[in-house]
Design a protein around this motif. Structure first.
Motif, mmCIF file in Angstrom:
data_model
loop_
_atom_site.group_PDB
_atom_site.id
_atom_site.type_symbol
_atom_site.label_atom_id
_atom_site.label_comp_id
_atom_site.label_asym_id
_atom_site.label_seq_id
_atom_site.Cartn_x
_atom_site.Cartn_y
_atom_site.Cartn_z
ATOM 1 N N PHE A 74 34.572 2.827 -59.991
ATOM 2 C CA PHE A 74 33.632 2.151 -60.880
ATOM 3 C C PHE A 74 32.411 1.655 -60.112
ATOM 4 N N LEU A 75 32.636 1.003 -58.988
ATOM 5 C CA LEU A 75 31.521 0.496 -58.187
ATOM 6 C C LEU A 75 30.705 1.628 -57.582
ATOM 7 N N ASP A 76 31.350 2.746 -57.249
ATOM 8 C CA ASP A 76 30.629 3.902 -56.719
ATOM 9 C C ASP A 76 29.698 4.478 -57.778
ATOM 10 N N SER A 77 30.168 4.584 -59.006
ATOM 11 C CA SER A 77 29.311 5.115 -60.071
ATOM 12 C C SER A 77 28.156 4.168 -60.359
ATOM 13 N N GLN A 78 28.393 2.856 -60.245
ATOM 14 C CA GLN A 78 27.313 1.898 -60.434
ATOM 15 C C GLN A 78 26.253 2.041 -59.350
ATOM 16 N N ALA A 79 26.681 2.265 -58.113
ATOM 17 C CA ALA A 79 25.734 2.424 -57.005
ATOM 18 C C ALA A 79 24.936 3.710 -57.162
ATOM 19 N N ARG A 80 25.583 4.774 -57.625
ATOM 20 C CA ARG A 80 24.859 6.037 -57.820
ATOM 21 C C ARG A 80 23.821 5.916 -58.928
ATOM 22 N N SER A 81 24.178 5.248 -60.014
ATOM 23 C CA SER A 81 23.206 5.095 -61.095
ATOM 24 C C SER A 81 22.054 4.200 -60.654
ATOM 25 N N GLN A 82 22.330 3.196 -59.822
ATOM 26 C CA GLN A 82 21.266 2.351 -59.289
ATOM 27 C C GLN A 82 20.340 3.170 -58.397
ATOM 28 N N GLY A 110 19.855 12.272 -56.615
ATOM 29 C CA GLY A 110 21.259 12.471 -56.294
ATOM 30 C C GLY A 110 21.806 11.452 -55.311
ATOM 31 N N GLY A 111 21.172 10.313 -55.190
ATOM 32 C CA GLY A 111 21.649 9.305 -54.281
ATOM 33 C C GLY A 111 21.279 9.573 -52.831
#
Length: 103
Positions: free
Chosen positions: A44-52, A60-61
């Motif tokens: 969950f936190l990884d997906s939040q960081a990628r969207s940020q 693509g991060g």
């Protein structure tokens, strides 16, 4: 006297080993809860960081800064010395002995 024996048969006995097992069970309970939370929270936190990162303009991060490289045949030595006039002075010595910069 028989009432005392009856009470001893009904009264639960609690020893130090039982207390140790209880502490172990509680530790295992909270430890497994922490592991489960980490396994759930990490994606969950990884997906939040990628969207940020996507909102910040990173494709693509990834940071798309340009870098360069030097071929393996071009070997050189960079020397810096406290005896040079400026701390940022750099002397470049190539494999053929030629020197460039502040040597």
């Amino acid at each position: 006297m028989s009432l005392e024996r009856d009470w001893d048969s009904v009264r639960p006995t609690f020893s130090a080993t039982d207390a140790g097992m209880s502490i172990l069970r509680i530790t295992l309970l909270f430890g497994s809860a922490a592991v489960a939370l980490a396994l759930i929270a990490t994606p969950f936190l990884d997906s939040q960081a990628r969207s940020q990162g996507a909102r910040d303009g990173l494709a693509g991060g990834l940071d798309m800064s340009n870098t360069g490289s030097i071929g393996h045949r071009n070997t050189y030595t960079l020397r810096r010395s406290v005896l040079q006039p400026l701390p940022s002075s750099i002397c470049v010595i190539r494999t053929d002995g030629s020197r460039h910069g502040d040597c």
